[in-house]
Design an enzyme around this catalytic site. Sequence first.
Site, mmCIF file in Angstrom:
data_model
loop_
_atom_site.group_PDB
_atom_site.id
_atom_site.type_symbol
_atom_site.label_atom_id
_atom_site.label_comp_id
_atom_site.label_asym_id
_atom_site.label_seq_id
_atom_site.Cartn_x
_atom_site.Cartn_y
_atom_site.Cartn_z
ATOM 1 N N THR A 74 -58.467 -38.053 14.416
ATOM 2 C CA THR A 74 -58.089 -36.942 15.301
ATOM 3 C C THR A 74 -59.326 -36.389 15.990
ATOM 4 O O THR A 74 -59.338 -36.173 17.205
ATOM 5 C CB THR A 74 -57.359 -35.839 14.506
ATOM 6 O OG1 THR A 74 -56.105 -36.352 14.069
ATOM 7 C CG2 THR A 74 -57.114 -34.607 15.359
ATOM 8 N N ASN A 154 -48.240 -45.923 15.580
ATOM 9 C CA ASN A 154 -48.144 -45.497 14.189
ATOM 10 C C ASN A 154 -46.716 -45.457 13.653
ATOM 11 O O ASN A 154 -46.508 -45.467 12.455
ATOM 12 C CB ASN A 154 -48.791 -44.125 14.012
ATOM 13 C CG ASN A 154 -48.358 -43.134 15.072
ATOM 14 O OD1 ASN A 154 -48.565 -43.357 16.268
ATOM 15 N ND2 ASN A 154 -47.737 -42.062 14.652
ATOM 16 N N ALA A 203 -61.172 -44.031 8.023
ATOM 17 C CA ALA A 203 -61.286 -44.775 6.759
ATOM 18 C C ALA A 203 -60.006 -44.767 5.927
ATOM 19 O O ALA A 203 -59.664 -45.763 5.292
ATOM 20 C CB ALA A 203 -62.435 -44.190 5.931
ATOM 21 N N HIS A 204 -59.290 -43.646 5.954
ATOM 22 C CA HIS A 204 -58.208 -43.514 4.969
ATOM 23 C C HIS A 204 -56.966 -44.347 5.291
ATOM 24 O O HIS A 204 -56.045 -44.414 4.477
ATOM 25 C CB HIS A 204 -57.832 -42.035 4.776
ATOM 26 C CG HIS A 204 -56.993 -41.458 5.856
ATOM 27 N ND1 HIS A 204 -55.627 -41.354 5.737
ATOM 28 C CD2 HIS A 204 -57.299 -40.953 7.065
ATOM 29 C CE1 HIS A 204 -55.143 -40.796 6.834
ATOM 30 N NE2 HIS A 204 -56.143 -40.543 7.659
ATOM 31 N N THR A 243 -74.201 -32.463 8.943
ATOM 32 C CA THR A 243 -74.672 -33.340 7.870
ATOM 33 C C THR A 243 -73.628 -34.399 7.560
ATOM 34 O O THR A 243 -72.447 -34.082 7.413
ATOM 35 C CB THR A 243 -74.947 -32.502 6.602
ATOM 36 O OG1 THR A 243 -75.973 -31.569 6.919
ATOM 37 C CG2 THR A 243 -75.386 -33.373 5.441
ATOM 38 N N CYS A 329 -34.851 -33.673 11.359
ATOM 39 C CA CYS A 329 -34.832 -32.797 10.196
ATOM 40 C C CYS A 329 -36.105 -32.911 9.362
ATOM 41 O O CYS A 329 -36.376 -32.063 8.531
ATOM 42 C CB CYS A 329 -33.608 -33.088 9.331
ATOM 43 S SG CYS A 329 -32.134 -32.320 9.994
#
Lengths: 405, 130
Positions: A74, A154, A203-204, A243, A329
């Site tokens: 994202t 997706n 990665a996930h 970082t 729904c």
Amino acid sequence: MKFPIYLDSHSTTPIDPRVLETMLPYFTEKFGNAASRNHAFGWEAEEAVEVARKQIARLIHADPKELVFTSGATESDNLALRGVVEMYREKGDHMITNSTEHRAVLDTAKALESKRGVKVTYLHVDKSGLVSPDDVRHAITDKTILISIMLANNEIGSINPIREIGKIAKEKGILFHCDATQGVGKIPVDVQEMGIDLMSFTAHKMYGPKGVGALYVRKKAPRVRIAPMIDGGGHERGMRSGTLPVPLVVGFGKACELCEQEMTAEARRLAAMRDRLEAGIMNGLDEVYLNGHPTQRLPHNLNVSFAYVEGESLLMGLKEIALSSGSACTSATLEPSYVLRALGVGSDLAHSSIRFGLGRFTTDDEVEYTVKRIIETVTRLREMSPLYEMAKEGVDLKSVQWAAH
Amino acid sequence: MAYSEKVVDHFNNPRNVGSFKKEDEGVGTGIVGAPECGDVMKLQIKVQGERIVDAKFKTFGCGSAIASSSLATEWMKGKTVEEAGNIKNTDIVHELNLPPVKIHCSVLAEDAIKAALADYKKKAEASTNM
């Protein structure tokens, strides 16, 4: 068999134990900041990041220096779209994307329209969910600065003709961003051959950790420049300060390495399993419709609509199996899947859709069990369905005057 | 989404699933909703004298829609036509612990009850006028 069964791999995947093992030391003894240049902790972390960068780059045929780490796809989509518009605004104010993109692209495009005055063309897809390269070509104007088309969808898994679109972009000198979140690690991706200038992935979705993704940013022919969204210490060549989450980056690298080594065999295995799932369902039930492209789709994807049965009730009846539905729904908006609607699937069938996403750890027994349970549950719900009853009585449901609410 | 125990119970063990012949005497049929909206309820009552002696339903919809119509048939049985007309969607919401996004399911069930009662009355009037 262990319950619940996980068949929602388009949503996320579990971390491969081999990936986790590689990550663990970087949470504890190797905890250095990769940006610390003046001591061994920093050097060690930096080296680990560079190894990961190489592993990731190799999978997509990029140069390691062309990767910018982000928090996920994202953020990568946002950075690509906003970063290009910010940087190339003087060259033009038009971009091209498609109506079945992920919300990370669509909502960003909409924000750029309303806040930055960008003109966006949303291409339509054909009934199998594919973008036509000719449509891309025809949408290009002298103000077009960016084309953003996803690799694989997706929901329905349809794989777009990226190579052809990349060629058109090159020919016209327009930057090409590809949201490849669902495809990287599942099907071969080559940014050179596909003519991709910017590419988002995470990665996930490929057995790595959540919280880390990347944006590929081409360095040569052309050298792509993007304005950062996050300023700070100038990390990632100034494109994304902050970082680096070293353990996550290390896991991302290992996940890519495993995908590179095992993708061919894994895709073959999953496609065979998916085909058995599809055949089992189709043989056991009438009026089941495939959504998406029959062949040009991700090997682990199956999206079907079970006529006369509402998707959420089907999921409720299959609560020991983790699945996803395009039913309204299940969404906050009470609108059925915009992807299926874009394919021309009627609202009734969009409400009846189920997405199956097989994965690295899916077993034959699980698939067999799922087929059996789908048939049982759909049959039970159809016996309860007034629509099924009417259809069996020969009533044309399209001719009925429904009291819409 | 987590469902209340009562919704799960009605979903797994729906009461009074089935159909009566629409033409039969004393039968009232209500069909509400639309396939495009993701829910269609068919509710039927069988009336003898002034009393609803049996009720059946068939529903295309989410678990809460199925549970709402199942509950509606349970509540209608044994009531007079007039009493059944007083069943409110809020009673269904309360009984099934429906969350705000599912309130429309209870509204649909109330509409189905009203439609079935109206259909019964219309048929009854037509037969007395004959």
